[in-house]
Design a protein around this motif. Structure first.
Motif, mmCIF file in Angstrom:
data_model
loop_
_atom_site.group_PDB
_atom_site.id
_atom_site.type_symbol
_atom_site.label_atom_id
_atom_site.label_comp_id
_atom_site.label_asym_id
_atom_site.label_seq_id
_atom_site.Cartn_x
_atom_site.Cartn_y
_atom_site.Cartn_z
ATOM 1 N N GLN A 185 0.826 -1.207 0.000
ATOM 2 C CA GLN A 185 0.000 0.000 0.000
ATOM 3 C C GLN A 185 0.863 1.260 0.000
ATOM 4 O O GLN A 185 0.588 2.209 -0.750
ATOM 5 C CB GLN A 185 -0.918 -0.013 1.224
ATOM 6 C CG GLN A 185 -1.867 1.170 1.300
ATOM 7 C CD GLN A 185 -2.830 1.047 2.479
ATOM 8 O OE1 GLN A 185 -3.135 -0.046 2.909
ATOM 9 N NE2 GLN A 185 -3.277 2.186 2.983
ATOM 10 N N LEU A 235 2.615 1.696 -3.421
ATOM 11 C CA LEU A 235 1.744 2.159 -4.501
ATOM 12 C C LEU A 235 1.573 3.676 -4.484
ATOM 13 O O LEU A 235 1.252 4.276 -5.518
ATOM 14 C CB LEU A 235 0.370 1.478 -4.401
ATOM 15 C CG LEU A 235 0.323 -0.008 -4.769
ATOM 16 C CD1 LEU A 235 -1.059 -0.582 -4.476
ATOM 17 C CD2 LEU A 235 0.674 -0.213 -6.240
ATOM 18 N N GLN A 236 1.775 4.278 -3.330
ATOM 19 C CA GLN A 236 1.598 5.726 -3.239
ATOM 20 C C GLN A 236 2.614 6.488 -4.079
ATOM 21 O O GLN A 236 2.341 7.598 -4.533
ATOM 22 C CB GLN A 236 1.703 6.157 -1.772
ATOM 23 C CG GLN A 236 0.574 5.631 -0.892
ATOM 24 C CD GLN A 236 0.773 5.960 0.574
ATOM 25 O OE1 GLN A 236 1.806 6.507 0.956
ATOM 26 N NE2 GLN A 236 -0.210 5.622 1.400
ATOM 27 N N ALA A 283 -4.789 -2.037 -4.057
ATOM 28 C CA ALA A 283 -5.080 -0.715 -4.618
ATOM 29 C C ALA A 283 -6.567 -0.405 -4.560
ATOM 30 O O ALA A 283 -6.964 0.737 -4.303
ATOM 31 C CB ALA A 283 -4.574 -0.641 -6.056
ATOM 32 N N GLN A 340 -6.589 3.511 -4.339
ATOM 33 C CA GLN A 340 -5.549 3.974 -5.263
ATOM 34 C C GLN A 340 -5.739 3.448 -6.685
ATOM 35 O O GLN A 340 -4.939 3.767 -7.569
ATOM 36 C CB GLN A 340 -4.163 3.538 -4.748
ATOM 37 C CG GLN A 340 -3.846 4.068 -3.360
ATOM 38 C CD GLN A 340 -2.480 3.626 -2.870
ATOM 39 O OE1 GLN A 340 -1.466 4.239 -3.186
ATOM 40 N NE2 GLN A 340 -2.450 2.553 -2.096
ATOM 41 N N ILE A 341 -6.792 2.654 -6.894
ATOM 42 C CA ILE A 341 -6.964 2.007 -8.196
ATOM 43 C C ILE A 341 -7.254 3.016 -9.293
ATOM 44 O O ILE A 341 -6.828 2.844 -10.448
ATOM 45 C CB ILE A 341 -8.074 0.935 -8.118
ATOM 46 C CG1 ILE A 341 -8.096 0.089 -9.398
ATOM 47 C CG2 ILE A 341 -9.423 1.593 -7.857
ATOM 48 C CD1 ILE A 341 -6.861 -0.713 -9.605
ATOM 49 N N LEU A 389 -3.975 4.425 -10.523
ATOM 50 C CA LEU A 389 -3.242 3.434 -11.312
ATOM 51 C C LEU A 389 -3.897 3.219 -12.673
ATOM 52 O O LEU A 389 -3.203 3.110 -13.700
ATOM 53 C CB LEU A 389 -3.170 2.106 -10.551
ATOM 54 C CG LEU A 389 -2.357 2.076 -9.254
ATOM 55 C CD1 LEU A 389 -2.356 0.684 -8.668
ATOM 56 C CD2 LEU A 389 -0.928 2.551 -9.496
#
Length: 692
Positions: free
Chosen positions: A437, A440-441, A490, A495-496, A499
């Motif tokens: 997590q 991914l940021q 995500a 966060q998806i 992305l």
């Protein structure tokens, strides 16, 4: 007895007595209404002064109204003594009456003590006037005074205490009405005391003592004016005080409301994360002191997001309130909190053994099996529950909640609608998820993301007709992370969307680069996750990115799984219509694993159906059913004007059967694995593959 009373002084005495009675009940009520020690002290002082002054004045004026003989030399010392005694009696009256319940012992003892004090005031007042003769100091007279005064004080205490609970509802008229008979009673008792002191002695007529009326009138006037002025000031102060109290009460109410909003969830009314942490700290302190076992339950609702997305947030909010109420029917509301979204946490303490928490978890799961009626619609959600125990799984609030959360996700991975207890392996997975997590940021900015492309070939000629863009990620610490793992993280962390936008932008950039260098271009297929397709403005964002790259929207195709498309078929139809209006094509991925209907397939109007690899790989088993199912899918798709793509082609036998059945396109490891853009360019765009 012969002679006459001085009527004017008698009336003054009655007026002062009535004022005493009113001030007694009023001061008691004000003391009861005071909210601070300072205010109580002020009203005690004011009340004692008013009662003392009135008591001294009524005795002084009352005796002047019925003197048995002329006034001698005035004694100021005895007058001061009687005044101080009157102040003490006034303070005592307030103290005895100021109690929630005036018991019989307190009432009788207080009445006797204060009756003796009033008798002393009466005696000192007579002595101050230096009246000669009489039998006022005989024991029988003293006893008579005490009995009469005790009776009067007892009546007054009952009246004062009776008005004490009515501090807020002041009822001035009723108090004033009761004050008159109380004043009359005071005058009667004073008259009886005087007659008892001077039994058998004649009363003076007015002319026998010319200065008596003048002296009594002055004292009466001063007493009445003083008490009246004090009463008026007291009323003004009281009104100001009541107004201040109302404002203070409003501020207290507002502060209470603000505190409640800061510590409770506005939707369900349950404690929020902040209040939960405070209560867990106290619960941990009790558990450390040996007051039973403690467990934390992390509860997440299965399928809630689908309801929220399909029926709207209004349905979702009402469902959450209903779920909270049902959970609170088993768990104490103070031990239950809403963490946010569809997640709840319960703290169980004072348990005899950890098995008690397991039984409660089972009870909650059974409780949630019944559907909820929301706006006339039956809705069903089931819980996934994770459990962590003190001290085995952690000794702090943060550790216990984090470990219960990890156990909850394990329950979801295990099929949902169940519970799991935390173990060390879950901690490792939780740490890994947290690293993913956090990684991914910054993945978009640090260049750790990349696109791989898997070619799609014509089923008959083998010519390259397109490619599927697949997201890959190399974590700086964990290395290559599977999309099956990081895509789920995500989605849960929100966060998806970021992305997904990067994937569209990178695919368009790559297409433009190939075009600018004169290489053959193909249509690129991009997968959309369930959360992405629900994202507001996704179509406009995608069209804007394609336009910025100088491409046509027909060069991009989006794919959604069959199960995702059928989750809310009506909404999917509207979304696909919007995409088509912007020139995008769509494909239904993993077809055959969901529950599509012919009606919705016709409404969707997608360009392609992608046969799930499960059916393709079953062709190697040699049975008739896989071939028949694929043939039916191809015929159905062609009837609806759709192309058919077979996924997961790994053997030549599979490719031959698909070619014979008329499958339009194929992709799989037989032809090529997903490859980086440079490799795809070198092997696919420089010359087409041909099927063997």
């Amino acid at each position: 007895m012969v002679g006459s009373y001085r009527l004017s002084l008698e009336l003054f005495s009655l007026l002062i007595g009535s004022l005493i009675a009113y001030q007694a009940v009023d001061a008691t009520a004000r003391i009861a209404a005071s909210r601070t020690p300072l205010h109580r002290g002020i009203w005690y002082g004011v009340g004692a002064w008013m009662l003392g002054l009135g008591l001294w004045s009524v005795h002084f004026v009352g005796m002047l109204a019925r003197l048995p003989q002329a006034v001698g030399t005035f004694d100021p010392l005895l007058s001061v003594a009687s005044g101080l005694a009157a102040l003490a009696v006034g303070l005592g009256l307030l103290w005895v009456a100021d109690c929630p319940t005036l018991g019989r012992a307190r009432w009788l003892a207080g009445s006797l003590a204060l009756g003796i004090g009033v008798a002393f005031v009466h005696m000192a007042s007579e002595g101050a006037l230096n009246l000669g003769g009489g039998t006022r100091y005989k024991p029988t007279v003293w006893l008579g005074w005490v009995v009469l005064c005790t009776f009067g004080v007892a009546c007054g205490l009952r009246l004062m205490h009776g008005f004490r609970p009515r501090a807020k509802a002041r009822r001035m008229g009723l108090r004033a009405l009761l004050s008159v008979p109380m004043g009359l009673l005071i005058c009667v008792l004073l008259d009886l005391s005087t007659r008892l002191s001077y039994a058998g002695q004649p009363m003076l007529s007015p002319e026998d003592s010319p200065g008596t009326i003048w002296l009594g009138s002055v004292v009466s006037l001063v007493a009445v004016l003083s008490m009246g002025a004090a009463l008026i000031v007291s009323e003004l102060v009281t009104r100001l005080y009541i107004r201040t109290q109302r404002l203070s009460g409003s501020l207290d109410t507002l502060n209470h409301q603000l505190h409640h909003l800061a510590t409770h969830d506005p939707l369900t009314g349950l404690p929020n994360r902040h209040l939960l942490a405070e209560r867990m700290e106290r619960a941990l302190a009790r558990a450390r002191a040996g007051h039973g076992h403690l467990a934390v339950l992390y509860i997440d609702l299965d399928g809630f997001k689908t309801i929220n997305d399909t029926l709207g947030h209004g349905f979702g909010d009402e469902l959450l309130r209903a779920v909270a109420a049902r959970l609170a029917s088993v768990l104490h509301p103070d031990s239950l909190a809403r963490m946010g979204g569809d997640e709840f946490v319960a703290v169980l303490e004072h348990m005899r053994s950890p098995e008690s928490a397991l039984r409660i978890a089972q009870q909650l799961i059974a409780l949630m099996q019944d559907s909820f009626a929301v706006r006339g619609t039956e809705l069903s959600v089931t819980p996934s529950i994770g459990l962590a125990f003190y001290p085995h799984d952690g000794d702090s609030v943060e550790d216990l909640i984090a470990h219960a959360d990890a156990a909850m996700y394990d329950a979801k991975d295990g099929g949902r609608n169940g519970y799991r207890c935390y173990d060390a392996s879950m901690r490792e997975r939780a740490v890994r998820v947290l690293k993913i997590q956090r990684g991914l940021q910054t993945a978009v900015e640090d260049g750790s993301l990349s696109l791989h492309f898997q070619p799609k070939h014509h089923g008959d000629t083998g010519a390259l007709v397109g490619a599927e863009a697949l997201l890959r990620w190399c974590h700086p610490e964990l290395g290559a992370v599977s999309p099956l793992e990081f895509i789920g993280v995500a989605e849960r962390s929100g966060q998806i969307a970021r992305l997904g936008e990067w994937v569209i932008r990178e695919a368009c950039r790559q297409l433009r680069d190939w075009r600018d260098r004169g290489l053959s271009t193909v249509r690129i297929a991009i997968n959309l996750s369930p959360m992405q397709i629900q994202q507001p403005g996704l179509v406009e964002v995608a069209a804007g990115i394609v336009g910025e790259a100088g491409l046509h929207t027909s060069q991009i195709m989006f794919e959604v799984t069959e199960s995702m498309a059928m989750r809310d078929a009506e909404r999917t139809t509207a979304i696909l219509r919007d995409f088509r209006a912007h020139g995008f094509d769509f494909a239904i991925d993993d077809f055959g694993t969901g529950y599509s209907s012919l009606a919705y397939l016709q409404k969707f109007q997608v360009r392609q159906l992608k046969i799930d690899q499960f059916f393709v790989q079953a062709l190697d088993e040699g049975g008739h059913e896989p071939r028949a199912i694929i043939a039916a899918i191809i015929e159905l798709a062609h009837t609806l004007g759709m192309e058919v793509v077979a996924e997961g082609v790994e053997t030549h036998a599979q490719a031959e059967v698909l070619r014979a059945l008329g499958c339009d396109q194929v992709q799989g490891y037989l032809l090529a694995r997903p490859m980086p853009a440079a490799e795809f360019e070198r092997h696919c765009l420089s010359g087409d593959f041909a099927l063997a």
